[in-house]
Design a protein around this motif. Sequence first.
Motif, PDB file in Angstrom:
ATOM      1  N   ARG A  87      40.257  25.691  41.524  1.00  0.00           N
ATOM      2  CA  ARG A  87      40.077  25.015  42.974  1.00  0.00           C
ATOM      3  C   ARG A  87      41.136  24.624  43.754  1.00  0.00           C
ATOM      4  N   ARG A  88      41.189  24.670  45.078  1.00  0.00           N
ATOM      5  CA  ARG A  88      42.391  23.925  45.653  1.00  0.00           C
ATOM      6  C   ARG A  88      41.688  23.062  46.538  1.00  0.00           C
ATOM      7  N   GLN A  89      42.463  21.935  47.314  1.00  0.00           N
ATOM      8  CA  GLN A  89      42.269  21.125  47.947  1.00  0.00           C
ATOM      9  C   GLN A  89      41.705  21.618  49.191  1.00  0.00           C
ATOM     10  N   ASN A  90      42.426  22.711  49.708  1.00  0.00           N
ATOM     11  CA  ASN A  90      41.863  23.224  51.090  1.00  0.00           C
ATOM     12  C   ASN A  90      40.723  24.068  50.911  1.00  0.00           C
ATOM     13  N   GLY A  91      40.103  24.066  50.041  1.00  0.00           N
ATOM     14  CA  GLY A  91      38.901  24.747  49.813  1.00  0.00           C
ATOM     15  C   GLY A  91      38.841  26.266  49.458  1.00  0.00           C
ATOM     16  N   THR A  92      39.996  26.744  49.264  1.00  0.00           N
ATOM     17  CA  THR A  92      40.088  28.228  48.622  1.00  0.00           C
ATOM     18  C   THR A  92      40.075  28.157  47.071  1.00  0.00           C
ATOM     19  N   VAL A  93      40.044  29.151  46.394  1.00  0.00           N
ATOM     20  CA  VAL A  93      40.302  29.075  44.738  1.00  0.00           C
ATOM     21  C   VAL A  93      41.462  30.333  44.851  1.00  0.00           C
TER      22      VAL A  93
HETATM   23  C1  LIG Z   1      45.262  27.116  50.736  1.00  0.00           C
HETATM   24  O1  LIG Z   1      46.438  26.745  49.804  1.00  0.00           O
HETATM   25  C2  LIG Z   1      46.913  28.007  49.062  1.00  0.00           C
HETATM   26  C3  LIG Z   1      47.753  27.289  48.054  1.00  0.00           C
HETATM   27  O2  LIG Z   1      48.216  26.116  48.278  1.00  0.00           O
HETATM   28  C4  LIG Z   1      47.558  28.712  50.308  1.00  0.00           C
HETATM   29  O3  LIG Z   1      48.085  29.989  49.510  1.00  0.00           O
HETATM   30  C5  LIG Z   1      46.604  29.199  51.121  1.00  0.00           C
HETATM   31  O4  LIG Z   1      47.037  29.952  52.297  1.00  0.00           O
HETATM   32  C6  LIG Z   1      45.753  28.099  51.737  1.00  0.00           C
HETATM   33  N1  LIG Z   1      44.584  28.691  52.510  1.00  0.00           N
HETATM   34  C7  LIG Z   1      44.219  27.884  53.642  1.00  0.00           C
HETATM   35  C8  LIG Z   1      42.963  28.679  54.470  1.00  0.00           C
HETATM   36  O5  LIG Z   1      44.709  26.706  54.186  1.00  0.00           O
END
Ligand SMILES: *[C@@H]1O[C@H](CO)[C@@H](O)[C@H](O)[C@H]1NC(C)=O
Length: 333
Positions: free
Chosen positions: A27-33
């Motif tokens: 899980r990432r902070q920005n809501g992606t996995v």
């Molecule tokens: C979310 O974070 C990932 C890794 O840090 C990055 O590769 C990705 O582009 C980001 N996506 C968005 C929508 O911000």
Amino acid sequence: MPSSVIKLPLKLRLLVVLFRFIVNHSRRQNGTVNRRLINLFDFKNPPSKTPRKGVVSSDNVIEASRDLWFRLYTPDTTVIGGGRLPVMVYFHGGGFVLSSPSSFAFDDWCRQLVRELRTAVVSVNYRLVPEHRFPTQYEDGFDALKFLDDNVDKLLVNVDPKLCFLAGDSAGGNLAHHVAVKAGEYEFSRLKLMGLIAIQPFFGGEERTESEIRNSGGPLLSLEDTDWYWKAFLPNGSDRDHPAANVFGPKSTVDISQVKYPATLILMAGLDILKDWQRKYYDGLKKAGKEVDLLQDPNAFHGSYVFEELPGSAFFVKGIQDFMQKHLNKENC
Ligand SMILES: *[C@@H]1O[C@H](CO)[C@@H](O)[C@H](O)[C@H]1NC(C)=O
Ligand SMILES: *[C@@H]1O[C@H](CO)[C@@H](O)[C@H](O)[C@H]1NC(C)=O
């Protein structure tokens, strides 16, 4: 009860540790996995045309462009002889984020269901969150059902389409519910929904229930997990009272009493943080005048049914068997 009290065999404890690692680190902070990390540890079973412990399986494409397909399981007919089988359309769990029908735990579980229940199983591959949010999963699930209806004779040999059950575990149980609501407004030409089996279904809301607070350290599902899953799944800006999560809550849009809805079995576990939401689901169906049974294994936790080694698994299978038998007998008289 803290999860440390739940005693698991070593192999399962290792699987739980691995699962926690994947969930926490993907899980990432920005809501992606991190899909690469998830896929790396999503160990898959291939389908098997030759019987494996009495079950054969095959993968069938519905629509390649959206990766909509299903794994069909049937008992080895040379063993069980004639007679037409019921069919269970199954939606796997994983918070809408993880897994597929080929993930080993769900493949094993579906084959266990086929063996024990003498039913065909259609395990649907729906698109996942957060790449695809609500209502994609409900649309994929319902379209799979329509596809089966249109292709009964081609796909479901030895199956009686009038003996169709919807089923799902966790997020798949939520999915089965919403697919059943859609199905209530649709005329199938061949399929008839006889029942819905919701195995520890994933429902929620803004309220913090007692079971969410008391069982917040379950080995496979914590409160932090469920909050993350809802946020990733629900439309941007919605809270957990969105009717996809809180089906009988303050923002509910569907009056279930007016919907043609199948008889339902809810399987609960005493140590599941979702227990109180499942009880609300039971109460809501009951109040809407629907036929609904509730069965609880006091010692199981969220997701423990997939571990065939644990006694709770057989308990759930027996509950499903009794429920299906009850409704199949009704059909026959
Ligand atoms: C979310 O974070 C990932 C890794 O840090 C990055 O590769 C990705 O582009 C980001 N996506 C968005 C929508 O911000
Ligand atoms: C969600 O909504 C907020 C506020 O309206 C906005 O700032 C944000 O960019 C949106 N996020 C996505 C992923 O659309």
